[in-house]
Design a protein around this motif. Structure first.
Motif, PDB file in Angstrom:
ATOM      1  N   THR A  55      12.136   7.380 -11.675  1.00 45.18           N
ATOM      2  CA  THR A  55      12.495   6.272 -10.794  1.00 45.18           C
ATOM      3  C   THR A  55      12.737   6.749  -9.367  1.00 45.18           C
ATOM      4  N   LYS A  56      12.989   8.040  -9.194  1.00 41.73           N
ATOM      5  CA  LYS A  56      13.097   8.637  -7.856  1.00 41.73           C
ATOM      6  C   LYS A  56      11.806   9.364  -7.554  1.00 41.73           C
ATOM      7  N   PHE A  57      11.358   9.276  -6.308  1.00 43.12           N
ATOM      8  CA  PHE A  57      10.149   9.957  -5.874  1.00 43.12           C
ATOM      9  C   PHE A  57      10.502  11.420  -5.590  1.00 43.12           C
ATOM     10  N   PRO A  58       9.710  12.373  -6.084  1.00 39.37           N
ATOM     11  CA  PRO A  58      10.027  13.791  -5.875  1.00 39.37           C
ATOM     12  C   PRO A  58       9.675  14.267  -4.466  1.00 39.37           C
ATOM     13  N   SER A  59      10.467  13.844  -3.493  1.00 39.26           N
ATOM     14  CA  SER A  59      10.223  14.204  -2.093  1.00 39.26           C
ATOM     15  C   SER A  59      11.320  15.133  -1.588  1.00 39.26           C
ATOM     16  N   LEU A  97       5.145  14.982  -9.136  1.00 37.76           N
ATOM     17  CA  LEU A  97       4.457  13.787  -8.641  1.00 37.76           C
ATOM     18  C   LEU A  97       3.271  13.429  -9.537  1.00 37.76           C
ATOM     19  N   VAL A  98       2.499  14.415  -9.936  1.00 35.10           N
ATOM     20  CA  VAL A  98       1.346  14.177 -10.812  1.00 35.10           C
ATOM     21  C   VAL A  98       1.821  13.676 -12.189  1.00 35.10           C
ATOM     22  N   GLU A  99       2.877  14.278 -12.723  1.00 31.70           N
ATOM     23  CA  GLU A  99       3.412  13.843 -14.013  1.00 31.70           C
ATOM     24  C   GLU A  99       3.851  12.380 -13.964  1.00 31.70           C
ATOM     25  N   GLY A 100       4.609  12.029 -12.921  1.00 33.81           N
ATOM     26  CA  GLY A 100       5.084  10.654 -12.777  1.00 33.81           C
ATOM     27  C   GLY A 100       3.939   9.668 -12.618  1.00 33.81           C
ATOM     28  N   THR A 101       2.898  10.083 -11.915  1.00 32.68           N
ATOM     29  CA  THR A 101       1.727   9.221 -11.738  1.00 32.68           C
ATOM     30  C   THR A 101       0.983   9.058 -13.060  1.00 32.68           C
ATOM     31  N   SER A 109      -2.728   5.497  -5.846  1.00 31.72           N
ATOM     32  CA  SER A 109      -3.189   5.616  -4.454  1.00 31.72           C
ATOM     33  C   SER A 109      -2.139   6.281  -3.570  1.00 31.72           C
ATOM     34  N   ILE A 110      -0.875   5.976  -3.795  1.00 31.22           N
ATOM     35  CA  ILE A 110       0.208   6.605  -3.028  1.00 31.22           C
ATOM     36  C   ILE A 110       0.311   8.081  -3.399  1.00 31.22           C
ATOM     37  N   ALA A 111       0.181   8.387  -4.695  1.00 29.99           N
ATOM     38  CA  ALA A 111       0.253   9.780  -5.135  1.00 29.99           C
ATOM     39  C   ALA A 111      -0.888  10.600  -4.532  1.00 29.99           C
ATOM     40  N   ILE A 112      -2.095  10.047  -4.530  1.00 24.73           N
ATOM     41  CA  ILE A 112      -3.245  10.752  -3.961  1.00 24.73           C
ATOM     42  C   ILE A 112      -3.025  10.989  -2.470  1.00 24.73           C
ATOM     43  N   PHE A 113      -2.594   9.964  -1.766  1.00 19.90           N
ATOM     44  CA  PHE A 113      -2.324  10.075  -0.331  1.00 19.90           C
ATOM     45  C   PHE A 113      -1.274  11.165  -0.071  1.00 19.90           C
TER      46      PHE A 113
END
Length: 142
Positions: A55-59, A97-101, A109-113
């Motif tokens: 639920t949190k983006f890994p940034s 990020l890839v796992e969450g996607t 599209s957001i993950a790829i970007f």
């Protein structure tokens, strides 16, 4: 400035703002973590992301909030204090990020970007070939 500073102090005293304790080093920098502590905290953050169902983006911004340090401080850890960890940090964040996607938690599209812009991922292999435009021919007469 006086008003802003006193407002900040009041908020900090009330617990509204968490100020990470930093230690002043010989080179004049302030660091909260050693290299190992930084990597352990990043691992704990990514574990938190995974356990929370992505639920949190890994940034790095979310990591800095988790670690209770300024985002610029995180940047300094990666690029100034411990530049040898940069590839590991990028790998760990991109993996999460890839796992969450893949699990459908983040928009592809957001993950790829993000992967292309943050981690220099590409759709194709870049081939760099150089030549000196010379041809060597050996002829042997028998």
């Amino acid at each position: 400035i006086g008003t802003k500073r006193s407002t900040f102090r009041r908020a900090a005293k009330k617990g509204g703002i968490h100020v990470a304790k930093s230690e002043k080093k010989e080179d004049g920098s302030c660091r909260k973590f050693t290299e190992d502590e930084f990597m352990e905290t990043l691992s704990a953050f990514l574990k938190h992301v995974r356990r929370g169902g992505y639920t949190k983006f890994p940034s790095l911004t979310n990591f800095s909030l988790y670690a209770k340090v300024d985002r610029k401080t995180v940047y300094n850890y990666i690029h100034v204090y411990f530049p040898n960890i940069k590839k590991d940090v990028e790998g760990m964040l991109s993996d999460a990020l890839v796992e969450g996607t893949a699990l459908g938690r983040y928009q592809p599209s957001i993950a790829i970007f993000t992967l292309k812009n943050w981690f220099n991922w590409t759709d194709k292999a870049d081939i760099n070939a150089e030549t000196d435009n010379k041809l060597n021919v050996n002829i042997e007469v028998v």
